[in-house]
Design a protein around this motif. Structure first.
Motif, PDB file in Angstrom:
ATOM      1  N   ILE A   1      -6.390  -5.245  -3.819  1.00 48.79           N
ATOM      2  CA  ILE A   1      -6.527  -4.268  -2.731  1.00 48.79           C
ATOM      3  C   ILE A   1      -7.779  -4.529  -1.906  1.00 48.79           C
TER       4      ILE A   1
ATOM      5  N   GLN B   1      -4.434   0.258   6.583  1.00 46.84           N
ATOM      6  CA  GLN B   1      -4.019  -0.011   5.200  1.00 46.84           C
ATOM      7  C   GLN B   1      -3.989   1.266   4.367  1.00 46.84           C
ATOM      8  N   THR B   2      -5.012   2.096   4.493  1.00 45.84           N
ATOM      9  CA  THR B   2      -5.022   3.344   3.718  1.00 45.84           C
ATOM     10  C   THR B   2      -3.908   4.272   4.182  1.00 45.84           C
TER      11      THR B   2
ATOM     12  N   LEU C   1      -0.819   3.256   2.456  1.00 42.91           N
ATOM     13  CA  LEU C   1      -0.790   3.718   1.058  1.00 42.91           C
ATOM     14  C   LEU C   1      -0.373   5.178   0.981  1.00 42.91           C
TER      15      LEU C   1
ATOM     16  N   LYS D   1       3.260   5.436   1.585  1.00 44.30           N
ATOM     17  CA  LYS D   1       4.034   5.064   0.393  1.00 44.30           C
ATOM     18  C   LYS D   1       4.221   6.272  -0.511  1.00 44.30           C
TER      19      LYS D   1
END
Length: 289
Positions: free
Chosen positions: A42, A63-64, A67, A70
């Motif tokens: 990560i 990117q966060t 996440l 997701k």
């Protein structure tokens, strides 16, 4: 008075605290925190392409967000399955969690908004045509919430795995579809056109569906769990609208009215998305109560 550990007379040095707490320091044979979370992968996934230091913010922001998305999809999938099985209490917990995650995503825009137009201009040439518009997970969220559009499959056609993920969400009943089917199973007069239809088609608002929800809202005690479901859906769409709105204002603040890197109109496209209503009858019934 000197700081002491629970053992009288023993100084609270880091070494003594570790010894007395029984903390493990040797992870040569056991799984560590970093191993469990795959932190090497990560934290090694940020690869700025420009020489500008602000690109790190841009990468980590997105990117966060992916996440968190997701987790949104994980919880939404569970909620949809639970509603299909008439298991509303677990669905309520999952939907409430999604609303809280969306709050986190709203606040994430506050961090990106610290990037000035000149700072973004320094990294924009290095982004190519990559754009959040191409996020497969975001598209799955939109589809799971009922905003179906076949054209939105095309950005993923070059990647079979991502295309399969998005297509599955596109072809499946949405959260609202399953909620309406539940109303029908509970004996409320919901038209067959809304309980057995082509799930790939955009949802069409129905006066009969609104009447079914009105029955629930006019007698909450008799239909308490359905009433709570309606309010969970309201909370969710409220949070989703805030996320969309914060997206628009951040983009306008950073790039103005330039076209997006993915080819959309940028702010003009995002503003159109603000007009999309996901659960129309639940909002309209408030006028008719």
């Amino acid at each position: 008075m000197a700081d002491r550990t629970p053992e009288a007379g023993t100084p609270a040095t880091p070494e003594n605290v570790v010894r007395q707490e029984g903390a493990q320091l040797d992870f040569s044979r056991d799984m560590s925190y970093a191993d469990y979370l795959h932190l090497d992968e990560i934290l090694g996934a940020q690869h700025p392409r420009s020489p500008d230091a602000n690109e790190m913010l841009f990468i980590i922001q997105h990117q966060t967000s992916e996440l968190w998305m997701k987790l949104v999809l994980h919880e939404l999938g569970g909620a949809i399955a639970a509603i299909a099985q008439d298991a509303l209490p677990p669905a309520f917990k999952m939907l409430a969690r999604v609303s809280r995650i969306l709050e986190q995503l709203v606040h994430a825009w506050d961090v990106l908004a610290t990037m000035t137009p000149s700072e973004y201009s320094a990294i924009r040439p290095y982004l190519g045509h990559s754009s959040g518009f191409q996020s497969a997970q975001y598209r799955c969220i939109e589809f799971a919430l009922g905003n179906k559009n076949a054209a939105m499959l095309q950005p993923h056609a070059h990647h079979p795995q991502r295309l399969a993920l998005v297509r599955r969400a596109y072809e499946s009943p949405s959260l609202y579809d399953e909620a309406i089917r539940l109303l029908g199973r509970r004996g409320l007069p919901v038209p067959a056109s809304h309980t057995a239809r082509d799930w790939t088609q955009p949802y069409v608002e129905s006066a009969e569906v609104e009447q079914a929800w009105l029955t629930v809202y006019r007698d909450p005690r008799q239909h308490w769990d359905l009433y709570q479901l309606g309010e969970e859906l309201t909370d969710l769409e409220d949070a989703f609208r805030l996320w969309r709105f914060r997206h628009v204002t951040t983009v306008e603040r950073v790039i103005g009215f330039k076209r997006g890197t993915g080819g959309t109109g940028g702010v003009s496209y995002l503003r159109k998305m603000l007009d999309v209503v996901l659960f129309p009858e639940i909002w309209r019934l408030r006028t008719d109560l």
